[in-house]
Design a protein around this motif. Sequence first.
Motif, PDB file in Angstrom:
ATOM      1  N   SER A  29      -0.318  -1.973   9.650  1.00 39.70           N
ATOM      2  CA  SER A  29      -1.746  -1.692   9.829  1.00 39.70           C
ATOM      3  C   SER A  29      -2.123  -2.067  11.253  1.00 39.70           C
ATOM      4  O   SER A  29      -1.578  -3.024  11.818  1.00 39.70           O
ATOM      5  CB  SER A  29      -2.584  -2.533   8.862  1.00 39.70           C
ATOM      6  OG  SER A  29      -2.303  -2.165   7.535  1.00 39.70           O
ATOM      7  N   GLU A  51      -4.273  -6.813  -2.353  1.00 39.75           N
ATOM      8  CA  GLU A  51      -3.651  -5.911  -1.385  1.00 39.75           C
ATOM      9  C   GLU A  51      -2.455  -5.253  -2.063  1.00 39.75           C
ATOM     10  O   GLU A  51      -1.574  -5.949  -2.595  1.00 39.75           O
ATOM     11  CB  GLU A  51      -3.171  -6.672  -0.143  1.00 39.75           C
ATOM     12  CG  GLU A  51      -2.510  -5.741   0.879  1.00 39.75           C
ATOM     13  CD  GLU A  51      -1.949  -6.471   2.092  1.00 39.75           C
ATOM     14  OE1 GLU A  51      -1.514  -7.630   1.956  1.00 39.75           O
ATOM     15  OE2 GLU A  51      -1.934  -5.865   3.178  1.00 39.75           O
ATOM     16  N   GLY A  53       0.693  -3.268  -1.251  1.00 45.13           N
ATOM     17  CA  GLY A  53       1.515  -2.958  -0.078  1.00 45.13           C
ATOM     18  C   GLY A  53       1.382  -4.048   0.972  1.00 45.13           C
ATOM     19  O   GLY A  53       0.685  -3.886   1.967  1.00 45.13           O
ATOM     20  N   ALA A  59      -1.936  -6.990   7.471  1.00 45.56           N
ATOM     21  CA  ALA A  59      -3.286  -6.958   6.888  1.00 45.56           C
ATOM     22  C   ALA A  59      -3.545  -8.201   6.034  1.00 45.56           C
ATOM     23  O   ALA A  59      -4.678  -8.680   5.941  1.00 45.56           O
ATOM     24  CB  ALA A  59      -3.474  -5.688   6.062  1.00 45.56           C
ATOM     25  N   ASP A  77       4.225  -6.123  -3.077  1.00 44.61           N
ATOM     26  CA  ASP A  77       5.133  -5.163  -2.434  1.00 44.61           C
ATOM     27  C   ASP A  77       6.445  -5.155  -3.222  1.00 44.61           C
ATOM     28  O   ASP A  77       6.863  -6.172  -3.765  1.00 44.61           O
ATOM     29  CB  ASP A  77       5.405  -5.538  -0.976  1.00 44.61           C
ATOM     30  CG  ASP A  77       5.779  -4.323  -0.132  1.00 44.61           C
ATOM     31  OD1 ASP A  77       4.977  -3.922   0.738  1.00 44.61           O
ATOM     32  OD2 ASP A  77       6.871  -3.753  -0.356  1.00 44.61           O
ATOM     33  N   SER A  78       7.066  -4.003  -3.256  1.00 45.84           N
ATOM     34  CA  SER A  78       8.333  -3.876  -3.990  1.00 45.84           C
ATOM     35  C   SER A  78       9.532  -4.171  -3.098  1.00 45.84           C
ATOM     36  O   SER A  78      10.653  -4.234  -3.596  1.00 45.84           O
ATOM     37  CB  SER A  78       8.450  -2.465  -4.568  1.00 45.84           C
ATOM     38  OG  SER A  78       8.272  -1.506  -3.546  1.00 45.84           O
ATOM     39  N   ALA A 103       4.194  -1.872  -7.676  1.00 45.21           N
ATOM     40  CA  ALA A 103       2.749  -1.982  -7.865  1.00 45.21           C
ATOM     41  C   ALA A 103       2.254  -1.094  -9.019  1.00 45.21           C
ATOM     42  O   ALA A 103       1.279  -1.443  -9.687  1.00 45.21           O
ATOM     43  CB  ALA A 103       2.022  -1.621  -6.576  1.00 45.21           C
ATOM     44  N   ASP A 121      -2.739   0.035   0.161  1.00 44.00           N
ATOM     45  CA  ASP A 121      -1.950   0.471   1.313  1.00 44.00           C
ATOM     46  C   ASP A 121      -0.526   0.834   0.907  1.00 44.00           C
ATOM     47  O   ASP A 121       0.431   0.582   1.649  1.00 44.00           O
ATOM     48  CB  ASP A 121      -1.952  -0.637   2.380  1.00 44.00           C
ATOM     49  CG  ASP A 121      -1.602  -0.104   3.764  1.00 44.00           C
ATOM     50  OD1 ASP A 121      -1.710   1.124   3.963  1.00 44.00           O
ATOM     51  OD2 ASP A 121      -1.239  -0.906   4.645  1.00 44.00           O
TER      52      ASP A 121
END
Length: 192
Positions: A29, A51, A53, A59, A77-78, A103, A121
């Motif tokens: 970002s 959030e 991502g 971010a 996040d993965s 997610a 995101d």
Amino acid sequence: MFNNKPQHYPASLEAIQAASEAIGFSMPSDFQTGALLQTLAASKPKASVLEIGTGTGLATAWLLAGMDATSNLISIDSEASYQTIANECLGQDARLQLVCTDAADWLVKQDHATFDLIFADAWPGKYANLEETLNLLKSGGFYVIDDMLPQPNWPAGHDKKADDLTHYLESRTDVQLVKMAWSTGIMLVVKK
Ligand SMILES: C[S@@+](CC[C@H](N)C(=O)[O-])C[C@H]1O[C@@H](n2cnc3c(N)ncnc32)[C@H](O)[C@@H]1O
């Protein structure tokens, strides 16, 4: 002077940027998005923030910098190799919970959680699982998406997906939104 320069930079930003560049993280970002998220977070005392991502935590750092001491942030996040950087640079902040999972799976399992601010995101939360995501938003809460202006890394056909998402959100009667053709193209949506 009136320009795009942020007011206050998060302390950890340089370290996250350096680590992101070292691994070639290509989806960060930008500072304008970050400064907007920071400012929106500051408008919500005792906020619950989500959030989708984390990436390397850019971010995330801006959100934490805007949040008060009683707010909390879940960031998902993965990809563990990205989130590790966020953990190294921000993991000491007790307001932050980093979740390494898909997610989409996480979103469909949420029954009771609600959020004051959601920065979506990743694909889930934006181009998939949108209903589940908006259902998690409190009245008066912010849903924020970036990369809505054409980006160099968009695959063929993605412009249609972005247009469809824009039109869909504009058609909803339960939200008020503003499209900002600034930064990477930000849509700021408020649940009525
Ligand atoms: C645009 S980047 C996030 C950038 C980050 N928010 C920042 O400020 O720099 C998108 C992230 O979504 C993650 N992602 C992609 N698919 C995902 C999924 N199904 N579940 C969770 N995370 C996913 C990617 O690993 C990537 O880190």
